[in-house]
Design an enzyme around this catalytic site. Sequence first.
Site, short mmCIF file in Angstrom:
data_model
loop_
_atom_site.label_atom_id
_atom_site.label_comp_id
_atom_site.label_asym_id
_atom_site.label_seq_id
_atom_site.Cartn_x
_atom_site.Cartn_y
_atom_site.Cartn_z
N CYS A 49 0.73 -1.31 -0.15
CA CYS A 49 0.08 -0.01 0.04
C CYS A 49 0.91 1.34 0.04
O CYS A 49 1.60 1.44 0.96
CB CYS A 49 -0.90 -0.02 1.10
SG CYS A 49 -1.62 1.52 1.58
N CYS A 52 0.18 4.04 2.72
CA CYS A 52 0.47 3.64 3.88
C CYS A 52 1.91 3.91 4.49
O CYS A 52 2.21 3.98 5.43
CB CYS A 52 0.32 1.86 4.10
SG CYS A 52 -1.37 1.43 3.88
#
Length: 308
Positions: A49, A52
């Site tokens: 991700c 993230c």
Amino acid sequence: MMDILGGGAPAAPAAGDLIKDVSEATFMAEVVDASMTVPVIVDFWAPWCGPCKTLGPALEAAVTAAGGAVKMAKVNVDENQMIAGQMRVQSIPTVYAFWQGQPVDGFQGALPGSEIEAFVARVIEAAGGEMPDGGLADALAAAEEMLTEGDAASAAETFAAIAEQDPENAEAFAGLARSYLALEQVDQAEAVINGVPEAISAAAEIDAVRAQIELARQAENAGPVAELRAAVDADPDNHQARLDLAQALHGADQVEEAVNELLELFRRDREWNDGAAKAQLFTIFEALKPNDPVVLNGRRKLSSMIFA
């Protein structure tokens, strides 16, 4: 925005006590039970991700700055799909805040630094706490520890998050650039230093990194140490070879040996190449901490030659 500047606060708990990787086996203890006494922010993330990678370090910096008023749990959804399902995590990053066993706040997606600060402050206030002063120093210390322990990538992310929260923090910008240097990303380090706000452009920390970048550039173009050593041994008055040898030695992390070669070059001809030996010595000294033994000994020896 949280006030994370100031002084006189007690030492904050270590980052390892505040920020933990949590699994399905430990979620109940580290999140639900722990939140009975202190709020716990849960970051649902995954290695693949992209957002993230920005949000996580920024949250960690804000939690560290809170000095124990809040804790953080990191849940890798790839490895803990049951928890993600129970919490109805539809996309990542997703963040929940737990207080007294229940989720009380949360958001999805990446946020800018100011909104992350506001979220953490809101969670602390909901639990009846308040943001302590001095937390910024703790966040910087945590980032420095990451860099010292060899995790330059995490250090870079954390320094960047701190710099976003405090855009005139010279330590954060310098730490970010040093992290890039540790990752051998000299161009990125130079871009950071070139982009610092005018108010901190002359700070000692920034000047030190400028010197480190200059030395890194020299190391990129340095010749083989063995060949340069042979050239100097064959002709001790080959000043260019000795200067090149010093730069190569520094690039090989043989800093004291590099200083010794430059001192010898200065002794032989202090005026050569517009005082290149002295200039290179000062670049090395500026790149190191003022109390480094290499700096102290080098400056003492240089002074004795100058004033002999």
